[in-house]
Scaffold this motif. Structure first.
Motif, PDB file in Angstrom:
ATOM      1  N   PHE A   9      36.897  19.934  84.023  1.00  0.00           N
ATOM      2  CA  PHE A   9      35.603  20.217  84.636  1.00  0.00           C
ATOM      3  C   PHE A   9      34.588  20.630  83.581  1.00  0.00           C
ATOM      4  O   PHE A   9      34.897  21.412  82.683  1.00  0.00           O
ATOM      5  N   TYR A  10      33.395  20.124  83.718  1.00  0.00           N
ATOM      6  CA  TYR A  10      32.285  20.448  82.813  1.00  0.00           C
ATOM      7  C   TYR A  10      31.511  21.625  83.372  1.00  0.00           C
ATOM      8  O   TYR A  10      31.077  21.615  84.524  1.00  0.00           O
ATOM      9  N   ILE A  11      31.370  22.690  82.570  1.00  0.00           N
ATOM     10  CA  ILE A  11      30.606  23.867  82.967  1.00  0.00           C
ATOM     11  C   ILE A  11      29.401  23.975  82.034  1.00  0.00           C
ATOM     12  O   ILE A  11      29.567  24.222  80.833  1.00  0.00           O
ATOM     13  N   PRO A  12      28.195  23.782  82.535  1.00  0.00           N
ATOM     14  CA  PRO A  12      27.007  23.775  81.677  1.00  0.00           C
ATOM     15  C   PRO A  12      26.667  25.165  81.151  1.00  0.00           C
ATOM     16  O   PRO A  12      27.210  26.176  81.614  1.00  0.00           O
ATOM     17  N   ASP A  13      25.766  25.209  80.185  1.00  0.00           N
ATOM     18  CA  ASP A  13      25.304  26.489  79.655  1.00  0.00           C
ATOM     19  C   ASP A  13      24.618  27.297  80.749  1.00  0.00           C
ATOM     20  O   ASP A  13      24.003  26.738  81.662  1.00  0.00           O
ATOM     21  N   PRO A  14      24.708  28.645  80.673  1.00  0.00           N
ATOM     22  CA  PRO A  14      24.018  29.480  81.663  1.00  0.00           C
ATOM     23  C   PRO A  14      22.526  29.181  81.698  1.00  0.00           C
ATOM     24  O   PRO A  14      21.875  29.063  80.668  1.00  0.00           O
ATOM     25  N   LEU A  15      21.998  29.009  82.914  1.00  0.00           N
ATOM     26  CA  LEU A  15      20.583  28.814  83.189  1.00  0.00           C
ATOM     27  C   LEU A  15      20.010  27.512  82.640  1.00  0.00           C
ATOM     28  O   LEU A  15      18.807  27.372  82.527  1.00  0.00           O
ATOM     29  N   SER A  16      20.863  26.565  82.298  1.00  0.00           N
ATOM     30  CA  SER A  16      20.357  25.219  82.049  1.00  0.00           C
ATOM     31  C   SER A  16      20.004  24.621  83.409  1.00  0.00           C
ATOM     32  O   SER A  16      20.378  25.163  84.453  1.00  0.00           O
ATOM     33  N   THR A  17      19.287  23.507  83.410  1.00  0.00           N
ATOM     34  CA  THR A  17      18.951  22.864  84.684  1.00  0.00           C
ATOM     35  C   THR A  17      20.213  22.547  85.474  1.00  0.00           C
ATOM     36  O   THR A  17      20.279  22.749  86.689  1.00  0.00           O
ATOM     37  N   GLU A  18      21.248  22.080  84.769  1.00  0.00           N
ATOM     38  CA  GLU A  18      22.492  21.727  85.432  1.00  0.00           C
ATOM     39  C   GLU A  18      23.154  22.947  86.075  1.00  0.00           C
ATOM     40  O   GLU A  18      23.661  22.876  87.196  1.00  0.00           O
ATOM     41  N   SER A  19      23.149  24.099  85.352  1.00  0.00           N
ATOM     42  CA  SER A  19      23.804  25.283  85.888  1.00  0.00           C
ATOM     43  C   SER A  19      23.027  25.859  87.066  1.00  0.00           C
ATOM     44  O   SER A  19      23.620  26.371  88.026  1.00  0.00           O
ATOM     45  N   VAL A  20      21.690  25.770  87.024  1.00  0.00           N
ATOM     46  CA  VAL A  20      20.893  26.250  88.155  1.00  0.00           C
ATOM     47  C   VAL A  20      21.142  25.365  89.378  1.00  0.00           C
ATOM     48  O   VAL A  20      21.265  25.853  90.502  1.00  0.00           O
ATOM     49  N   LEU A  21      21.239  24.057  89.157  1.00  0.00           N
ATOM     50  CA  LEU A  21      21.560  23.150  90.254  1.00  0.00           C
ATOM     51  C   LEU A  21      22.932  23.469  90.830  1.00  0.00           C
ATOM     52  O   LEU A  21      23.131  23.475  92.052  1.00  0.00           O
ATOM     53  N   TRP A  22      23.886  23.750  89.938  1.00  0.00           N
ATOM     54  CA  TRP A  22      25.241  24.086  90.388  1.00  0.00           C
ATOM     55  C   TRP A  22      25.229  25.360  91.216  1.00  0.00           C
ATOM     56  O   TRP A  22      25.845  25.436  92.286  1.00  0.00           O
ATOM     57  N   PHE A  23      24.523  26.369  90.726  1.00  0.00           N
ATOM     58  CA  PHE A  23      24.400  27.639  91.445  1.00  0.00           C
ATOM     59  C   PHE A  23      23.793  27.416  92.826  1.00  0.00           C
ATOM     60  O   PHE A  23      24.298  27.916  93.840  1.00  0.00           O
ATOM     61  N   ALA A  24      22.715  26.630  92.876  1.00  0.00           N
ATOM     62  CA  ALA A  24      22.030  26.383  94.147  1.00  0.00           C
ATOM     63  C   ALA A  24      22.954  25.690  95.139  1.00  0.00           C
ATOM     64  O   ALA A  24      22.994  26.039  96.323  1.00  0.00           O
ATOM     65  N   ARG A  25      23.701  24.705  94.662  1.00  0.00           N
ATOM     66  CA  ARG A  25      24.583  23.957  95.557  1.00  0.00           C
ATOM     67  C   ARG A  25      25.733  24.834  96.064  1.00  0.00           C
ATOM     68  O   ARG A  25      26.110  24.761  97.237  1.00  0.00           O
ATOM     69  N   VAL A  26      26.315  25.644  95.179  1.00  0.00           N
ATOM     70  CA  VAL A  26      27.442  26.489  95.596  1.00  0.00           C
ATOM     71  C   VAL A  26      27.007  27.467  96.676  1.00  0.00           C
ATOM     72  O   VAL A  26      27.638  27.574  97.736  1.00  0.00           O
ATOM     73  N   VAL A  27      25.916  28.193  96.433  1.00  0.00           N
ATOM     74  CA  VAL A  27      25.439  29.178  97.402  1.00  0.00           C
ATOM     75  C   VAL A  27      25.018  28.494  98.699  1.00  0.00           C
ATOM     76  O   VAL A  27      25.337  28.948  99.803  1.00  0.00           O
TER      77      VAL A  27
END
Length: 286
Positions: free
Chosen positions: A172-190
């Motif tokens: 699994f790929y885990i992006p850097d904290p607060l990159s666009t990808e990680s913010v998208l991931w956070f939004a989708r999970v919540v």
């Protein structure tokens, strides 16, 4: 005195918003900006509720449901706020796509499911043998194989094992904290957690007809040492479970299905925020 459903929901919203507000404050998202986003969400949900009833949404109708002034509704409907982020949210991220394919496509796995080390591209004179460039061309067309490989190496998902070969060491790929990808991931999970709970609150979900939702938790708490051991335990066992689910879904996740439904399972470990819990207990006593 018994509280109304509305009062209970407001107390619950205040509780669940606290981690979101903490993240907002840490990243200089002020209250006016946050409240504007909330207003946009109200307008969007009200519009979709009207559409679901078979009627055309109007500014007045949205204003009535959301209790937002018509001028504000009109401004929101006419703006493209969040459009850039919305487009990014719809785009498939090639990094996890590439890793998932490397782990599940039989062309890139050896006997007993052991992953093959891949050359970046086929050496001169070679006619057979899977390569990383072919993997990307198949699953992430239009993406630069070199740029994608560099990012996977940088984030520790792939290792250079020498002689022009590369090895996937993470699934699994885990992006850097607060990159666009990680913010998208956070939004989708919540969003997906809340969506599951909202579905299960519906009348038609009574009697086990909703979505699967399971939580295992301590009653009295465990020691800090046990917490470290628990973290190791769930990382190991959770990864096995996640791999099994990923393998099951990958066999059936095919492009072009007419009745396709995007679905998945989330696994997360939480630690109770005692301060927030005490505040909730005052508003919603057991």
């Amino acid at each position: 005195m018994t509280q109304s459903v509305k009062e209970n929901l407001l107390a619950a919203f205040r509780y669940l918003l606290k981690p979101l507000v903490r993240m907002a404050v840490k990243n200089a998202v002020a209250f006016p900006e946050f409240s504007e986003v909330l207003k946009q969400a109200y307008v969007d949900v009200a519009r979709k509720q009207i559409e679901a009833s078979g009627k055309d949404p109007t500014v007045e109708g949205i204003s009535l449901i959301a209790n937002i002034e018509t001028n504000a509704v009109r401004d929101i409907l006419g703006s493209n706020t969040g459009a850039k982020f919305g487009v990014a949210a719809q785009e498939s991220n090639p990094l996890p796509t590439a890793l998932a394919a490397w782990h599940t496509d039989v062309n890139y796995t050896g006997p007993y499911g052991v992953l093959r080390d891949l050359e970046f591209s086929r050496s001169a004179g070679e006619k057979t043998g899977a390569t990383f460039s072919e993997l990307i061309a198949t699953y992430c067309p239009g993406v630069s194989p070199r740029a994608l490989l560099d990012e996977l190496i940088r984030t520790g998902c792939v290792q250079d094992v020498g002689n022009g070969f590369y090895r996937a060491v993470k699934r699994f790929y885990i992006p850097d904290p607060l990159s666009t990808e990680s913010v998208l991931w956070f939004a989708r999970v919540v969003h997906n957690v809340c969506e599951t709970l909202e579905v299960n609150f519906r009348a038609e979900s009574i009697g086990g007809n909703g979505l699967v939702e399971r939580t295992v938790y301590t009653v009295h708490g465990i020691t800090k040492k046990d917490l470290k051991d628990f973290d190791k335990f769930i990382r190991a066992r959770g990864q096995i479970f996640a791999d099994d689910i990923d393998n099951w879904l990958s066999e059936r996740d095919k492009e072009g299905c007419e009745d396709s439904i995007k679905t998945g399972v989330g696994i997360y470990h939480y630690i109770v925020n005692e301060e927030d819990e005490r505040a909730l207990a005052k508003e919603l006593p057991n």
